[in-house]
Design an enzyme around this catalytic site. Sequence first.
Site, short mmCIF file in Angstrom:
data_model
loop_
_atom_site.label_atom_id
_atom_site.label_comp_id
_atom_site.label_asym_id
_atom_site.label_seq_id
_atom_site.Cartn_x
_atom_site.Cartn_y
_atom_site.Cartn_z
N LYS A 17 4.82 0.84 4.09
CA LYS A 17 5.51 0.66 2.81
C LYS A 17 4.72 1.31 1.69
O LYS A 17 5.30 1.88 0.74
CB LYS A 17 5.71 -0.84 2.54
CG LYS A 17 6.39 -1.15 1.19
CD LYS A 17 7.81 -0.56 1.12
CE LYS A 17 8.46 -0.84 -0.24
NZ LYS A 17 8.83 -2.24 -0.44
N THR B 172 6.57 -7.25 -0.04
CA THR B 172 5.67 -6.11 -0.16
C THR B 172 4.33 -6.66 -0.64
O THR B 172 4.19 -7.06 -1.79
CB THR B 172 6.21 -5.06 -1.15
OG1 THR B 172 7.42 -4.53 -0.63
CG2 THR B 172 5.21 -3.92 -1.33
N LYS C 171 3.15 -3.18 -9.37
CA LYS C 171 2.51 -4.08 -8.39
C LYS C 171 2.30 -3.35 -7.08
O LYS C 171 1.21 -3.40 -6.48
CB LYS C 171 3.38 -5.33 -8.19
CG LYS C 171 2.77 -6.39 -7.26
CD LYS C 171 3.23 -6.28 -5.82
CE LYS C 171 4.68 -6.70 -5.68
NZ LYS C 171 5.08 -6.73 -4.24
#
Length: 302
Positions: free
Chosen positions: A181, A106, A249
């Site tokens: 995502k 990611t 994050k």
Amino acid sequence: MNSPKQQAARGRIAFLGLGVMGHPMAGHLARAGHAVTVYNRTAAKADQWVAEYGGQSARTPREAVKDADIVAACVGNDDDLRSITLGADGAFAGMRADAVFVDHTTASADVARELYAVAREKGLNFIDAPVSGGEAGAKNGVLTIMCGGDQAAFDRVAPVLFAYGRAVTRIGEAGAGQLAKMVNQICIAGLVQGLSEAIHFGQKSGLDMPLVLDVIGKGAAASWQMGNRGATMIDDKFEFGFAVDWMRKDLGLCLSEAQRNQVALPVTALVDQFYADVQAQGGGRWDTSSLIRRLRVLSGKA
């Protein structure tokens, strides 16, 4: 592409990064009959993987990928991804012509576009393919995989990715997988905060919350988070799952992309700050459902 698992031709695959996600994902590839070579920054983890699944390990990304038709990776962030792809010992320096690099990290859409361009200049292919489903999804081989990149390269790798994915879908061009995502994480952030508030409200009102969740879980309020995290949120248990540190994050990526696109994400920004509060409580490694712990602290009953 969004279909049941497909039978892929057996091939030579390299897998770079053997963390909580990468270790079982690479294992599914080995169990599917592929010849798998692994690399991990901590070599002992690669040796442990080989002891468990067979195959072989390599000491650099370049060495790991030299005979591979497909190279998959799952590392921590943009900088980690650049470190395993670029430079004299990076994967791009050792990959055979027309091989495909599939990145499950990611990361930012910018780094996906950057590495796609570098790969194409070198006669290679690059697919950004972040996943959803967490550690349990990786272990059980039922991840949702969102891909960006060229259609031809996607068509080559999709059957292989079904070794650990239940849905493998090309969203669009390079970077589109990472953007999808981000959409996923934005949805989850708001949903978990809402679920936290609902459970906390119900408990403070004296309700039998396991019963309440069982009832409303059969209606419009139902969600994966309620079904899989509701009971542990009621019991104040968070020592598992997708860590708050990782979620922050990911939300940082969402907020940075939103700033670049001039898109307002007020709820996401607020929940990100709530997760910062959880980190300050020592919960960086707690599951993301620990947002409810923050509410309990605020009410003086943690």
